[in-house]
Design an enzyme around this catalytic site. Structure first.
Site, PDB file in Angstrom:
ATOM      1  N   CYS A 154       0.841  -1.207   0.000  1.00 58.98           N
ATOM      2  CA  CYS A 154       0.000   0.000   0.000  1.00 58.98           C
ATOM      3  C   CYS A 154       0.877   1.258   0.000  1.00 58.98           C
ATOM      4  CB  CYS A 154      -0.915  -0.011   1.221  1.00 58.98           C
ATOM      5  SG  CYS A 154      -1.959   1.448   1.275  1.00 58.98           S
ATOM      6  N   ASN A 159       1.317  -8.681 -11.056  1.00 53.40           N
ATOM      7  CA  ASN A 159       0.206  -7.729 -10.943  1.00 53.40           C
ATOM      8  C   ASN A 159       0.604  -6.358 -11.484  1.00 53.40           C
ATOM      9  OD1 ASN A 159      -0.863  -5.636  -8.335  1.00 53.40           O
ATOM     10  ND2 ASN A 159      -2.287  -6.475  -9.817  1.00 53.40           N
ATOM     11  N   GLY A 171      -6.683  -5.941 -10.691  1.00 55.66           N
ATOM     12  CA  GLY A 171      -7.376  -5.007  -9.811  1.00 55.66           C
ATOM     13  C   GLY A 171      -8.344  -4.147 -10.600  1.00 55.66           C
TER      14      GLY A 171
HETATM   15  C1  LIG Z   1      -8.925   1.606  -5.091  1.00 58.95           C
HETATM   16  C2  LIG Z   1      -7.776   0.678  -4.829  1.00 58.95           C
HETATM   17  C3  LIG Z   1      -7.646   0.103  -3.586  1.00 58.95           C
HETATM   18  C4  LIG Z   1      -6.574  -0.758  -3.323  1.00 58.95           C
HETATM   19  N1  LIG Z   1      -6.480  -1.363  -2.101  1.00 58.95           N
HETATM   20  C5  LIG Z   1      -5.486  -2.272  -1.870  1.00 58.95           C
HETATM   21  C6  LIG Z   1      -5.449  -3.017  -0.652  1.00 58.95           C
HETATM   22  O1  LIG Z   1      -6.317  -2.884   0.232  1.00 58.95           O
HETATM   23  N2  LIG Z   1      -4.429  -3.896  -0.496  1.00 58.95           N
HETATM   24  C7  LIG Z   1      -3.453  -4.091  -1.457  1.00 58.95           C
HETATM   25  O2  LIG Z   1      -2.550  -4.895  -1.270  1.00 58.95           O
HETATM   26  N3  LIG Z   1      -3.501  -3.407  -2.625  1.00 58.95           N
HETATM   27  C8  LIG Z   1      -4.488  -2.538  -2.854  1.00 58.95           C
HETATM   28  N4  LIG Z   1      -4.571  -1.908  -4.060  1.00 58.95           N
HETATM   29  C9  LIG Z   1      -3.584  -2.234  -5.120  1.00 58.95           C
HETATM   30  C10 LIG Z   1      -4.121  -3.365  -6.019  1.00 58.95           C
HETATM   31  O3  LIG Z   1      -4.239  -4.565  -5.290  1.00 58.95           O
HETATM   32  C11 LIG Z   1      -3.168  -3.605  -7.200  1.00 58.95           C
HETATM   33  O4  LIG Z   1      -1.906  -3.981  -6.712  1.00 58.95           O
HETATM   34  C12 LIG Z   1      -3.004  -2.365  -8.083  1.00 58.95           C
HETATM   35  O5  LIG Z   1      -4.238  -1.732  -8.344  1.00 58.95           O
HETATM   36  C13 LIG Z   1      -2.326  -2.722  -9.420  1.00 58.95           C
HETATM   37  O6  LIG Z   1      -3.094  -3.655 -10.113  1.00 58.95           O
HETATM   38  P1  LIG Z   1      -4.059  -3.228 -11.350  1.00 58.95           P
HETATM   39  O7  LIG Z   1      -3.224  -2.470 -12.333  1.00 58.95           O
HETATM   40  O8  LIG Z   1      -4.571  -4.537 -11.883  1.00 58.95           O
HETATM   41  O9  LIG Z   1      -5.128  -2.361 -10.771  1.00 58.95           O
HETATM   42  C14 LIG Z   1      -5.616  -1.033  -4.330  1.00 58.95           C
HETATM   43  C15 LIG Z   1      -5.776  -0.449  -5.594  1.00 58.95           C
HETATM   44  C16 LIG Z   1      -6.834   0.389  -5.854  1.00 58.95           C
HETATM   45  C17 LIG Z   1      -6.985   0.986  -7.234  1.00 58.95           C
END
Ligand SMILES: Cc1cc2nc3c(=O)[nH]c(=O)nc-3n(C[C@H](O)[C@H](O)[C@H](O)COP(=O)(O)O)c2cc1C
Length: 333
Positions: free
Chosen positions: A100, A200, A224
């Site tokens: 995070c 990811n 995500g």
């Molecule tokens: C709105 C939002 C909330 C997120 N909350 C978390 C979380 O609670 N824990 C975590 O490990 N990553 C969190 N992430 C990161 C996502 O798990 C992921 O690593 C990131 O969005 C990249 O992947 P993507 O390009 O497929 O979205 C969050 C991302 C977004 C956009």
């Protein structure tokens, strides 16, 4: 891919997203082909567990699929206690958040700030792994910043201390969500450990999923933002990985049924007041996605019409008004 003794039925995992991957959304994504859906992060600080938000995040019993619960914090004993409480409440996997980027979280040396403290990472992993007899997984970024990319070091610490699977968001903390995911770094991390690695970042299509799997050698991928308003992406990717051909986009009548059921589940899960608010953001993503991805639909519906529907929908205050507006919206096609 296996996580401990759990065999996933797909290589495609729903990423944890605070405020999004609640029980209704996880259930929906699992029904539509996600091999695993990770919960929103839950603070390891017991002082906040009594809030409505935490209470809902700690309900694991009725979740679909394998129940992976993510915890975030900085104190090894506190994280160990949180892991134990959640395991006792029905979690089947504990995932530790070291990815995070939020200042509020990093200020307390939690989330991705931990990547700057490898010794603390080791202490946390040892405490959590010792506290529970279920598999423990870890989610990281590639490092704190460009000059201190230490994903490989952290991955080795993870493997040596009992982490059974590692998810890597291919950005440093200082990148936040800017630029492109670094698949070369994920590839290097994968090559440096023998535990399963999940790639990811920025995967939004079946073709990209295959490309990232091939390039990084990862055992699975995690999605995500690509699942927001498009939970059927999991079955689309599963199909493409299995057959090399693309599945047709869902019909409007299937989308209608997915959206309406999702909204009703949100109303039920959160209660009327909060459910209406959570439904707004999901509906907004669904409508945006329909315009971009469903060809038949976009012929008769423009971006401007989408905008105006969303602004009307966001002003509705009751569950019945929301459901009626959605029915009228879908009847229009
Ligand atoms: C709105 C939002 C909330 C997120 N909350 C978390 C979380 O609670 N824990 C975590 O490990 N990553 C969190 N992430 C990161 C996502 O798990 C992921 O690593 C990131 O969005 C990249 O992947 P993507 O390009 O497929 O979205 C969050 C991302 C977004 C956009």
């Amino acid at each position: 891919m296996k996580i401990g003794s759990y065999q996933l039925n797909s290589q495609v995992i729903l990423a944890p997203m605070a405020g999004i991957t609640d029980q209704p959304f996880r259930q929906l994504c699992c029904r539509l082909g996600a091999g695993l859906a990770v919960s929103e992060m839950l603070s390891s600080n017991p002082k906040v567990w009594d809030t409505d938000k935490s209470k809902l995040r700690m309900l694991h019993g009725d979740s679909a699929g394998i129940r992976s619960v993510q915890i975030a914090g900085s104190c090894p004993d506190e994280l160990a206690f949180a892991a134990k409480v959640n395991a006792d409440n029905g979690a089947q996997i504990i995932d530790i958040n070291m990815g995070c980027p939020a200042k509020k979280v990093n200020k307390k040396l939690a989330g991705s700030a931990l990547l700057r403290e490898p010794a603390q990472v080791e202490r946390i992993i040892q405490s959590v792994v010792a506290a529970v007899d279920i598999p423990v997984t870890l989610k990281i970024r590639t490092g704190w910043c460009e000059d201190t990319r230490n994903g490989i070091e952290i991955a080795k610490i993870a493997q040596d201390n009992g982490i059974v699977s590692l998810a890597v968001h291919g950005r440093t903390r200082n990148d936040f969500y800017k630029g492109h995911a670094e698949y070369n770094t994920i590839k290097a991390i994968k090559a440096s450990v023998s535990i399963p690695v999940v790639a990811n970042g920025d995967i939004t299509s079946p073709e990209k999923a295959l490309q990232v799997l091939n390039h990084t050698g990862a055992d699975a991928i995690m999605i995500g933002r690509g699942a927001q308003g498009r939970p059927w992406i999991f079955r689309e990717i599963n199909h493409f990985l299995a057959t090399g051909t693309k599945l047709d986009a869902p019909s409007l009548s299937e989308v209608r049924s997915i959206v309406l059921n999702h909204v009703m589940e949100l109303h039920q899960f959160y209660g009327d007041f909060t459910g209406v608010r959570f439904a707004r953001k999901h509906v907004s993503w669904y409508v945006q996605n329909l315009i971009v991805t469903n060809e038949g639909f976009s012929e008769s519906f423009t971006l401007d019409q989408g905008k105006s529907f969303r602004s009307i929908f966001n002003g509705l205050e009751s569950t019945s008004e929301q459901l009626e507006a959605l029915n009228v919206f879908f009847d229009g096609f």
